[in-house]
Design an enzyme around this catalytic site. Sequence first.
Site, short mmCIF file in Angstrom:
data_model
loop_
_atom_site.label_atom_id
_atom_site.label_comp_id
_atom_site.label_asym_id
_atom_site.label_seq_id
_atom_site.Cartn_x
_atom_site.Cartn_y
_atom_site.Cartn_z
N SER A 1 0.81 -1.22 0.00
CA SER A 1 0.00 0.00 0.00
C SER A 1 0.84 1.27 0.00
O SER A 1 0.44 2.30 -0.54
CB SER A 1 -0.95 0.00 1.20
OG SER A 1 -1.91 -1.02 1.05
N VAL B 1 -4.25 -2.68 4.70
CA VAL B 1 -3.22 -2.58 5.72
C VAL B 1 -3.84 -3.14 6.99
O VAL B 1 -4.88 -2.65 7.45
CB VAL B 1 -2.76 -1.13 5.94
CG1 VAL B 1 -1.62 -1.09 6.96
CG2 VAL B 1 -2.33 -0.48 4.64
N HIS C 1 4.08 0.39 13.06
CA HIS C 1 4.21 0.35 11.60
C HIS C 1 2.87 0.64 10.93
O HIS C 1 2.80 1.40 9.95
CB HIS C 1 4.74 -1.04 11.18
CG HIS C 1 4.90 -1.22 9.71
ND1 HIS C 1 5.95 -0.66 9.03
CD2 HIS C 1 4.15 -1.89 8.80
CE1 HIS C 1 5.84 -0.99 7.74
NE2 HIS C 1 4.76 -1.73 7.59
N PHE D 1 -10.09 6.43 -3.21
CA PHE D 1 -9.31 5.82 -2.13
C PHE D 1 -10.07 4.62 -1.58
O PHE D 1 -11.03 4.77 -0.84
CB PHE D 1 -9.09 6.86 -1.03
CG PHE D 1 -8.13 6.43 0.03
CD1 PHE D 1 -6.77 6.44 -0.20
CD2 PHE D 1 -8.58 6.02 1.27
CE1 PHE D 1 -5.86 6.05 0.77
CE2 PHE D 1 -7.69 5.63 2.26
CZ PHE D 1 -6.34 5.65 2.01
N ARG E 1 -15.79 -5.47 4.34
CA ARG E 1 -15.78 -4.22 3.59
C ARG E 1 -15.30 -4.39 2.15
O ARG E 1 -15.27 -3.45 1.38
CB ARG E 1 -14.88 -3.21 4.31
CG ARG E 1 -15.48 -2.75 5.61
CD ARG E 1 -14.45 -2.17 6.57
NE ARG E 1 -15.09 -1.72 7.81
CZ ARG E 1 -15.47 -2.52 8.81
NH1 ARG E 1 -15.28 -3.82 8.71
NH2 ARG E 1 -16.05 -2.03 9.87
#
Length: 151
Positions: free
Chosen positions: A57, A81, A88, A113, A127
Amino acid sequence: MLNNAPKVEIGNHSKLVAQVISSSWHPEICQSLIDGAVKGLKSGGIEKIKISYVAGSFELPLAAQLALDKGADLVVVVGLVLKGETPHFDYICQGVTQGVMDVSLSRSKPVGFGVLMCDDLSQAQARSGAAGSKEDKGFDAAIAALTLLNP
């Protein structure tokens, strides 16, 4: 699948060229996001859709910038992510988000996005737009980018 997104007018953009850029981690989730983004772009009449991949990403902002500089009219970035045990996650999420916004603003072109930032895979699955999911963030990202063509 629930549809919580607002109803918006996207118009017909059949003459435009779009690119969907995906990170390569979590390919099943990313493929669902890509499928949703393509579906969203096609609902706006776009048939010229290139799909490309980057390692992770963090590479999405530069890939979006390069795609726009090479002639894409709009870009949709997708990826995942996952939160881990170190900070991180926070740094990557912030960098990707700010980087994508910077590209859109500096190029004055839409960048959808669709990067999921989740605590675990079950949140991402819910999602991703995959069968049984409650949302389709790839589709939503494409629609958001298309709406910017008709401000």
